[in-house]
Motif scaffolding. Structure first.
Motif, PDB file in Angstrom:
ATOM      1  N   TYR A   1     -66.348  64.738 -27.842  1.00 52.32           N
ATOM      2  CA  TYR A   1     -66.617  65.928 -27.040  1.00 52.32           C
ATOM      3  C   TYR A   1     -67.576  65.557 -25.903  1.00 52.32           C
ATOM      4  O   TYR A   1     -68.533  64.819 -26.126  1.00 52.32           O
ATOM      5  CB  TYR A   1     -67.275  67.023 -27.905  1.00 52.32           C
ATOM      6  CG  TYR A   1     -66.304  67.990 -28.521  1.00 52.32           C
ATOM      7  CD1 TYR A   1     -65.807  67.770 -29.799  1.00 52.32           C
ATOM      8  CD2 TYR A   1     -65.898  69.131 -27.840  1.00 52.32           C
ATOM      9  CE1 TYR A   1     -64.919  68.659 -30.382  1.00 52.32           C
ATOM     10  CE2 TYR A   1     -65.015  70.035 -28.419  1.00 52.32           C
ATOM     11  CZ  TYR A   1     -64.532  69.793 -29.690  1.00 52.32           C
ATOM     12  OH  TYR A   1     -63.657  70.676 -30.254  1.00 52.32           O
TER      13      TYR A   1
ATOM     14  N   PHE B   1     -64.185  74.117 -33.930  1.00 45.35           N
ATOM     15  CA  PHE B   1     -64.936  73.160 -34.730  1.00 45.35           C
ATOM     16  C   PHE B   1     -65.186  71.879 -33.954  1.00 45.35           C
ATOM     17  O   PHE B   1     -64.292  71.303 -33.374  1.00 45.35           O
ATOM     18  CB  PHE B   1     -64.159  72.833 -36.006  1.00 45.35           C
ATOM     19  CG  PHE B   1     -64.942  72.006 -36.975  1.00 45.35           C
ATOM     20  CD1 PHE B   1     -64.741  70.646 -37.058  1.00 45.35           C
ATOM     21  CD2 PHE B   1     -65.885  72.596 -37.795  1.00 45.35           C
ATOM     22  CE1 PHE B   1     -65.469  69.875 -37.957  1.00 45.35           C
ATOM     23  CE2 PHE B   1     -66.621  71.837 -38.686  1.00 45.35           C
ATOM     24  CZ  PHE B   1     -66.401  70.467 -38.775  1.00 45.35           C
ATOM     25  N   GLY B   2     -66.445  71.453 -33.940  1.00 44.62           N
ATOM     26  CA  GLY B   2     -66.823  70.246 -33.217  1.00 44.62           C
ATOM     27  C   GLY B   2     -67.391  70.537 -31.860  1.00 44.62           C
ATOM     28  O   GLY B   2     -68.089  69.707 -31.276  1.00 44.62           O
TER      29      GLY B   2
ATOM     30  N   SER C   1     -70.854  64.267 -27.942  1.00 43.64           N
ATOM     31  CA  SER C   1     -71.062  64.362 -29.385  1.00 43.64           C
ATOM     32  C   SER C   1     -69.836  63.813 -30.103  1.00 43.64           C
ATOM     33  O   SER C   1     -68.743  63.725 -29.529  1.00 43.64           O
ATOM     34  CB  SER C   1     -71.332  65.807 -29.821  1.00 43.64           C
ATOM     35  OG  SER C   1     -70.182  66.607 -29.627  1.00 43.64           O
TER      36      SER C   1
ATOM     37  N   GLY D   1     -68.247  65.211 -32.406  1.00 41.13           N
ATOM     38  CA  GLY D   1     -67.256  66.245 -32.633  1.00 41.13           C
ATOM     39  C   GLY D   1     -66.849  66.376 -34.080  1.00 41.13           C
ATOM     40  O   GLY D   1     -65.858  67.010 -34.416  1.00 41.13           O
ATOM     41  N   LEU D   2     -67.632  65.763 -34.954  1.00 42.34           N
ATOM     42  CA  LEU D   2     -67.356  65.874 -36.380  1.00 42.34           C
ATOM     43  C   LEU D   2     -68.576  66.479 -37.022  1.00 42.34           C
ATOM     44  O   LEU D   2     -69.693  66.122 -36.689  1.00 42.34           O
ATOM     45  CB  LEU D   2     -67.111  64.482 -36.997  1.00 42.34           C
ATOM     46  CG  LEU D   2     -66.011  63.666 -36.359  1.00 42.34           C
ATOM     47  CD1 LEU D   2     -66.056  62.229 -36.886  1.00 42.34           C
ATOM     48  CD2 LEU D   2     -64.656  64.281 -36.645  1.00 42.34           C
ATOM     49  N   ARG D   3     -68.380  67.386 -37.935  1.00 43.33           N
ATOM     50  CA  ARG D   3     -69.572  67.998 -38.486  1.00 43.33           C
ATOM     51  C   ARG D   3     -69.359  68.440 -39.916  1.00 43.33           C
ATOM     52  O   ARG D   3     -68.406  69.124 -40.237  1.00 43.33           O
ATOM     53  CB  ARG D   3     -69.974  69.197 -37.629  1.00 43.33           C
ATOM     54  CG  ARG D   3     -71.261  69.838 -38.042  1.00 43.33           C
ATOM     55  CD  ARG D   3     -71.856  70.683 -36.932  1.00 43.33           C
ATOM     56  NE  ARG D   3     -70.951  71.692 -36.467  1.00 43.33           N
ATOM     57  CZ  ARG D   3     -70.351  71.662 -35.286  1.00 43.33           C
ATOM     58  NH1 ARG D   3     -70.561  70.668 -34.463  1.00 43.33           N
ATOM     59  NH2 ARG D   3     -69.554  72.629 -34.910  1.00 43.33           N
TER      60      ARG D   3
END
Lengths: 118, 116
Positions: free
Chosen positions: A31, B99-100, A95, A97-99
């Motif tokens: 991202y 999401f993300g 970022s 982009g994984l969370r």
């Protein structure tokens, strides 16, 4: 530690001119973002970019603004016809982009480009 | 529309004492709250975060507390060191369906000065 790099650090332009601000995000990040901070004000979200398209944009990000990822490493913000009120510090961020719920994927910011429109 | 507010523009603390920075928010839909630190001529640097399902998160000298009922969070730094002198921004985002995507809403910042 990998970092987000932005060029130039300072850009002066005349009102009505086009400017392109450049950023190299962290290489494995997915991202990409542009934020800006007008002097003395808060940092504001402009746009997020994922999978080669805009994911979300704010009301600030009007038709005068565009973003592009022209190759595998650069991420650019273009302002077509600058106005005095575009003078600000522009921050690029990226970022993973994984969370997970524990949240260990913070936004990494570059050091910014100070844009001065005269 | 100030969804995230930091009402103290500046704070001075003696070295070795506790620094407490405060932040209030109005949007109850925020899922994550973060603190960033910013030195002059640099971009914001991530410090610590907290999920809305927790009320405390600790990382070394930094602890963030979240009071959801009061829509208030605070950052505690103990002991404070001269290198902690910087502007501290509170930020928040709502995960939603994107999401993300980390569209952060920032507060206006608090300038912390640690007095040696």
């Amino acid at each position: 530690e990998p970092e987000v790099t932005q060029t130039p650090s300072h850009q002066v332009t005349q009102m009505g001119q086009e400017v392109i601000l450049r950023c190299v995000p962290i290489s494995n990040h997915l991202y990409f973002y542009w934020y800006r901070q007008i002097l003395g004000q808060k940092v504001e979200f402009l746009v997020s970019f994922y999978n080669n398209e805009i994911s979300e944009k704010s009301e600030i990000f009007d038709d005068q603004f565009s973003v592009e990822r022209p190759d595998g490493s650069n991420f650019t913000l273009k302002i077509r016809s600058t106005k005095l009120e575009d003078s600000a510090m522009y921050f690029c961020a990226s970022s993973e982009g994984l969370r997970a719920r524990t949240y260990n994927s913070p936004l990494h910011f570059g050091n910014g480009t100070r844009l001065t429109v005269t | 529309d100030q969804q995230v507010k930091q009402n103290s523009p500046s704070l001075s603390v003696q070295e070795g004492r506790i620094s407490i920075l405060n932040c209030d928010y109005t949007n109850s839909m925020f899922d994550y709250f973060l603190w960033y630190k910013k030195y002059p001529a640099e971009g914001p640097t991530f410090l610590i975060s907290i999920s809305s399902i927790k009320d405390k998160n600790e990382d070394g000298r930094f602890t963030v507390f979240l009071n959801k009922s009061a829509k208030h969070l605070s950052l505690h730094i103990v002991p404070s060191q001269p290198g902690d002198s910087a502007v501290y921004f509170c930020a928040a985002f709502r995960e939603g369906s994107n999401f993300g995507n980390e569209k952060l809403t920032f507060g206006t910042g608090t300038r912390l000065t640690i007095i040696p």
